[in-house]
Design a protein around this motif. Structure first.
Motif, PDB file in Angstrom:
ATOM      1  N   HIS A  83     -11.429 -18.059  28.257  1.00  0.00           N
ATOM      2  CA  HIS A  83     -11.504 -16.670  27.562  1.00  0.00           C
ATOM      3  C   HIS A  83     -11.619 -16.855  26.023  1.00  0.00           C
ATOM      4  O   HIS A  83     -12.373 -15.848  25.398  1.00  0.00           O
ATOM      5  CB  HIS A  83     -10.345 -15.900  28.174  1.00  0.00           C
ATOM      6  CG  HIS A  83     -10.372 -14.480  27.263  1.00  0.00           C
ATOM      7  ND1 HIS A  83     -11.045 -13.401  27.861  1.00  0.00           N
ATOM      8  CD2 HIS A  83      -9.465 -14.019  26.279  1.00  0.00           C
ATOM      9  CE1 HIS A  83     -10.646 -12.444  27.067  1.00  0.00           C
ATOM     10  NE2 HIS A  83      -9.789 -12.791  26.147  1.00  0.00           N
ATOM     11  N   GLY A  84     -10.841 -17.475  25.365  1.00  0.00           N
ATOM     12  CA  GLY A  84     -11.116 -17.749  23.988  1.00  0.00           C
ATOM     13  C   GLY A  84     -12.249 -18.270  23.339  1.00  0.00           C
ATOM     14  O   GLY A  84     -12.438 -18.438  22.389  1.00  0.00           O
ATOM     15  N   ASP A  85     -13.162 -18.789  24.225  1.00  0.00           N
ATOM     16  CA  ASP A  85     -14.382 -19.453  23.699  1.00  0.00           C
ATOM     17  C   ASP A  85     -15.587 -18.637  23.778  1.00  0.00           C
ATOM     18  O   ASP A  85     -16.494 -19.156  23.457  1.00  0.00           O
ATOM     19  CB  ASP A  85     -14.455 -20.787  24.651  1.00  0.00           C
ATOM     20  CG  ASP A  85     -13.477 -21.618  24.536  1.00  0.00           C
ATOM     21  OD1 ASP A  85     -12.775 -21.893  23.591  1.00  0.00           O
ATOM     22  OD2 ASP A  85     -12.988 -22.355  25.656  1.00  0.00           O
ATOM     23  N   VAL A  86     -15.363 -17.328  24.154  1.00  0.00           N
ATOM     24  CA  VAL A  86     -16.430 -16.656  24.572  1.00  0.00           C
ATOM     25  C   VAL A  86     -17.337 -16.425  23.202  1.00  0.00           C
ATOM     26  O   VAL A  86     -18.541 -16.426  23.316  1.00  0.00           O
ATOM     27  CB  VAL A  86     -16.397 -15.134  25.061  1.00  0.00           C
ATOM     28  CG1 VAL A  86     -17.440 -14.497  25.464  1.00  0.00           C
ATOM     29  CG2 VAL A  86     -15.495 -15.430  26.521  1.00  0.00           C
ATOM     30  N   ASP A  87     -16.882 -16.058  22.166  1.00  0.00           N
ATOM     31  CA  ASP A  87     -17.341 -15.937  20.899  1.00  0.00           C
ATOM     32  C   ASP A  87     -18.246 -17.177  20.577  1.00  0.00           C
ATOM     33  O   ASP A  87     -19.398 -17.009  19.880  1.00  0.00           O
ATOM     34  CB  ASP A  87     -16.374 -15.493  19.782  1.00  0.00           C
ATOM     35  CG  ASP A  87     -17.188 -14.670  18.745  1.00  0.00           C
ATOM     36  OD1 ASP A  87     -18.080 -13.945  18.801  1.00  0.00           O
ATOM     37  OD2 ASP A  87     -16.954 -15.445  17.528  1.00  0.00           O
ATOM     38  N   MET A  88     -17.526 -18.172  20.541  1.00  0.00           N
ATOM     39  CA  MET A  88     -18.025 -19.385  20.267  1.00  0.00           C
ATOM     40  C   MET A  88     -19.405 -19.755  21.102  1.00  0.00           C
ATOM     41  O   MET A  88     -20.399 -20.402  20.870  1.00  0.00           O
ATOM     42  CB  MET A  88     -17.256 -20.749  20.374  1.00  0.00           C
ATOM     43  CG  MET A  88     -17.745 -22.155  20.192  1.00  0.00           C
ATOM     44  SD  MET A  88     -16.421 -23.356  20.012  1.00  0.00           S
ATOM     45  CE  MET A  88     -15.706 -23.016  21.529  1.00  0.00           C
ATOM     46  N   ALA A  89     -19.330 -19.191  22.496  1.00  0.00           N
ATOM     47  CA  ALA A  89     -20.394 -19.483  23.378  1.00  0.00           C
ATOM     48  C   ALA A  89     -21.609 -18.568  23.056  1.00  0.00           C
ATOM     49  O   ALA A  89     -22.500 -19.107  23.226  1.00  0.00           O
ATOM     50  CB  ALA A  89     -20.030 -19.258  24.919  1.00  0.00           C
ATOM     51  N   ILE A  90     -21.378 -17.405  22.611  1.00  0.00           N
ATOM     52  CA  ILE A  90     -22.521 -16.688  22.074  1.00  0.00           C
ATOM     53  C   ILE A  90     -23.122 -17.295  20.947  1.00  0.00           C
ATOM     54  O   ILE A  90     -24.324 -17.047  20.754  1.00  0.00           O
ATOM     55  CB  ILE A  90     -21.857 -15.187  21.750  1.00  0.00           C
ATOM     56  CG1 ILE A  90     -21.195 -14.635  23.100  1.00  0.00           C
ATOM     57  CG2 ILE A  90     -23.156 -14.262  21.108  1.00  0.00           C
ATOM     58  CD1 ILE A  90     -20.698 -13.212  22.770  1.00  0.00           C
ATOM     59  N   GLY A  96     -29.414 -22.830  21.298  1.00  0.00           N
ATOM     60  CA  GLY A  96     -30.191 -23.292  22.152  1.00  0.00           C
ATOM     61  C   GLY A  96     -29.664 -23.415  23.758  1.00  0.00           C
ATOM     62  O   GLY A  96     -30.158 -23.781  24.650  1.00  0.00           O
ATOM     63  N   ALA A  97     -28.316 -22.915  23.883  1.00  0.00           N
ATOM     64  CA  ALA A  97     -27.531 -22.894  25.260  1.00  0.00           C
ATOM     65  C   ALA A  97     -28.420 -21.821  26.022  1.00  0.00           C
ATOM     66  O   ALA A  97     -28.782 -20.703  25.456  1.00  0.00           O
ATOM     67  CB  ALA A  97     -26.185 -22.511  25.154  1.00  0.00           C
ATOM     68  N   LEU A  98     -28.489 -21.931  27.391  1.00  0.00           N
ATOM     69  CA  LEU A  98     -29.256 -20.988  28.185  1.00  0.00           C
ATOM     70  C   LEU A  98     -28.425 -19.764  28.481  1.00  0.00           C
ATOM     71  O   LEU A  98     -28.536 -18.828  28.542  1.00  0.00           O
ATOM     72  CB  LEU A  98     -29.857 -21.575  29.413  1.00  0.00           C
ATOM     73  CG  LEU A  98     -30.433 -20.601  30.311  1.00  0.00           C
ATOM     74  CD1 LEU A  98     -31.679 -20.205  30.278  1.00  0.00           C
ATOM     75  CD2 LEU A  98     -30.455 -21.261  31.934  1.00  0.00           C
ATOM     76  N   ASP A  99     -27.026 -20.163  28.770  1.00  0.00           N
ATOM     77  CA  ASP A  99     -26.147 -19.292  29.307  1.00  0.00           C
ATOM     78  C   ASP A  99     -24.410 -19.828  29.365  1.00  0.00           C
ATOM     79  O   ASP A  99     -24.446 -20.964  28.939  1.00  0.00           O
ATOM     80  CB  ASP A  99     -26.375 -18.893  30.823  1.00  0.00           C
ATOM     81  CG  ASP A  99     -25.975 -17.581  31.289  1.00  0.00           C
ATOM     82  OD1 ASP A  99     -25.221 -17.239  30.658  1.00  0.00           O
ATOM     83  OD2 ASP A  99     -26.553 -17.031  32.405  1.00  0.00           O
ATOM     84  N   TYR A 100     -23.769 -18.932  29.445  1.00  0.00           N
ATOM     85  CA  TYR A 100     -22.344 -19.531  29.404  1.00  0.00           C
ATOM     86  C   TYR A 100     -21.716 -18.818  30.777  1.00  0.00           C
ATOM     87  O   TYR A 100     -22.015 -17.636  30.944  1.00  0.00           O
ATOM     88  CB  TYR A 100     -21.683 -19.145  28.315  1.00  0.00           C
ATOM     89  CG  TYR A 100     -21.311 -17.755  27.821  1.00  0.00           C
ATOM     90  CD1 TYR A 100     -20.029 -17.249  28.344  1.00  0.00           C
ATOM     91  CD2 TYR A 100     -22.227 -17.019  27.385  1.00  0.00           C
ATOM     92  CE1 TYR A 100     -19.685 -16.020  28.072  1.00  0.00           C
ATOM     93  CE2 TYR A 100     -21.769 -15.492  26.927  1.00  0.00           C
ATOM     94  CZ  TYR A 100     -20.615 -14.919  27.384  1.00  0.00           C
ATOM     95  OH  TYR A 100     -20.276 -13.644  27.130  1.00  0.00           O
ATOM     96  N   ILE A 101     -20.705 -19.464  31.390  1.00  0.00           N
ATOM     97  CA  ILE A 101     -20.059 -18.738  32.413  1.00  0.00           C
ATOM     98  C   ILE A 101     -18.577 -18.960  32.180  1.00  0.00           C
ATOM     99  O   ILE A 101     -18.063 -19.865  31.659  1.00  0.00           O
ATOM    100  CB  ILE A 101     -20.277 -19.761  33.730  1.00  0.00           C
ATOM    101  CG1 ILE A 101     -21.714 -19.556  33.870  1.00  0.00           C
ATOM    102  CG2 ILE A 101     -19.514 -18.845  34.784  1.00  0.00           C
ATOM    103  CD1 ILE A 101     -22.070 -20.696  34.877  1.00  0.00           C
ATOM    104  N   LYS A 102     -17.685 -17.780  32.217  1.00  0.00           N
ATOM    105  CA  LYS A 102     -16.206 -17.674  31.892  1.00  0.00           C
ATOM    106  C   LYS A 102     -15.458 -18.282  33.047  1.00  0.00           C
ATOM    107  O   LYS A 102     -15.737 -18.072  34.295  1.00  0.00           O
ATOM    108  CB  LYS A 102     -15.727 -16.441  31.454  1.00  0.00           C
ATOM    109  CG  LYS A 102     -16.632 -15.879  29.995  1.00  0.00           C
ATOM    110  CD  LYS A 102     -16.064 -14.526  29.636  1.00  0.00           C
ATOM    111  CE  LYS A 102     -16.332 -13.364  30.694  1.00  0.00           C
ATOM    112  NZ  LYS A 102     -16.083 -12.117  30.260  1.00  0.00           N
TER     113      LYS A 102
END
Length: 401
Positions: A83-90, A96-102
């Protein structure tokens, strides 16, 4: 041709579960217990897709992604975040990441992310992946005959004599089309359809009906079957129905991918807005332009951007642009485009397009290509600053190539 997926996950239970899910979707899966092992496997196996947890000991998933992108810009990377990594994932999407999954992982979301990756890989490599069909028919001769026909048509074929056996096959394999007789021992066709729908809607049904099964066939159609074929089977009609089912399934999957891309785009726009401290909106009545932007913006996820006004004066350049460019423009002019590698720009035509973009309520999109295969997308947005709404031009610059 199978698409190879590298799964990097330090949690044993999560790794085993995800491996089963990904394999069921028809991908070849190799696993790594941490980031260092993942990087070594990447060098030797060269997978098409990498799915990596973000929080891992020794080396985290963001660093894994950066190193993989240095070795192969075309490899698709999907991040698994807390949950706390979402901003970093964006932010990682912009790198270059295609997507992220929580976490906890939504399996349907994972399947959509993998589908988006597969679609891009197929387009890039010009490969065709066979659709799969499961044939449920208790008459052995009919079952074998239909199986041979579909193999000849290029399908990956599974067969079963009844609903119970078919359900077991379905739970272990990726099935696109289910061709089921209505009357079978152990579990009939209607019950089989009902049980499959409890698992997923990512498949299509065609039912085979004999004389006297018309009511059940109509019920099957109400429950989602795309067609019913009366016995004796008209093979031409059956194959046409199967192609119709494939077309419908691919259209639905493409729609799901676009929905996800739209959600990612909104998140990126929100993140971009936060860098400057303003609210960024699309103009009214431009849903069509949003969907077009989605398809293009996702393809240029290493994003530099600039804001400019109607006079083409640059008002803001983001940190990414400043770090990756050798100049800071004051105006969008011929010199600006030349420094970006666009040397044959018709500035008179460009200014006309920009004027039209600002006049048009539907916010015309302008697309340009640079010499290094990167792309430029220009749209109109609305900034909300202290309650005041201001129309501005927004230039996205970037690319994965």
């Amino acid at each position: 041709m199978d698409i190879k997926v590298l799964l990097v996950e330090d949690d044993d239970m999560a790794r085993k579960r995800l491996k089963r899910v990904i394999e069921k979707e028809g991908y070849e899966v190799i696993v790594a217990h941490d980031g260092f092992e993942g990087l070594e496997l990447f060098k030797s196996e060269r997978p098409d897709v990498v799915i990596t947890d973000v929080k891992m000991p020794k080396i985290d998933g963001i660093e894994v992604m950066h190193r993989i992108k240095e070795m192969s810009k075309t490899t698709e990377v999907i991040l698994i975040t807390g949950h706390g990594d979402v901003d970093m994932a964006i932010v990682a999407l912009r790198d270059g990441a295609l997507d992220y999954i929580k976490k906890p992982i939504d399996i349907d979301q994972l399947i959509v992310s993998l589908g988006r990756a597969k679609e891009k890989i197929q387009d890039r490599k010009k490969i065709t992946i066979r659709n799969s069909i499961l044939i449920l028919e208790d008459d052995e001769k009919t079952r074998e005959k239909l199986g041979k026909i579909y193999v000849k048509e290029g399908y990956k074929v599974f067969t079963a004599p009844d609903g119970e056996a078919g359900l077991k096959i379905f739970s272990e394999n990726k099935i696109d089309i289910l061709l089921t007789d209505l009357r079978m021992p152990k579990m009939n066709g209607l019950k089989f359809i009902s049980e499959v729908k409890k698992i997923t809607n990512d498949c299509e049904f065609i039912v085979l009906s004999g004389f006297g099964d018309e009511a059940d066939a109509i019920e099957a159609m109400r429950n989602g079957a795309i067609n019913f074929i009366a016995k004796p089977i008209d093979l031409e009609q059956l194959l046409l129905s199967t192609q119709k089912a494939i077309d419908k399934l691919e259209l639905q999957r493409s729609y799901n991918y676009k929905l996800r891309e739209l959600e990612l785009t909104r998140q990126i726009m929100k993140r971009i807005s936060s860098e400057k401290g303003y609210t960024m909106e699309f103009p009214e009545n431009c849903e069509q332009d949003q969907s077009g932007l989605v398809l293009n913006l996702i393809d240029i996820m290493n994003i530099s951007y600039l804001l400019f006004d109607k006079k083409l004066d640059v008002e803001f350049t983001n940190q990414y642009f400043q770090e990756h460019s050798s100049f800071l423009p004051e105006k969008i002019d011929k010199e600006f485009f030349e420094k970006l590698g666009i040397r044959n720009i018709d500035m008179d035509r460009f200014k006309e397009d920009v004027d039209a973009m600002f006049r048009n309520k539907r916010s015309k999109m302008i697309k340009l290509s640079m010499e290094n295969s990167a792309k430029i997308i220009i749209i109109k947005i609305v900034l909300v600053v202290e309650g005041e709404r201001r129309e501005k031009g927004l230039i996205f610059i970037g690319g994965r190539d």
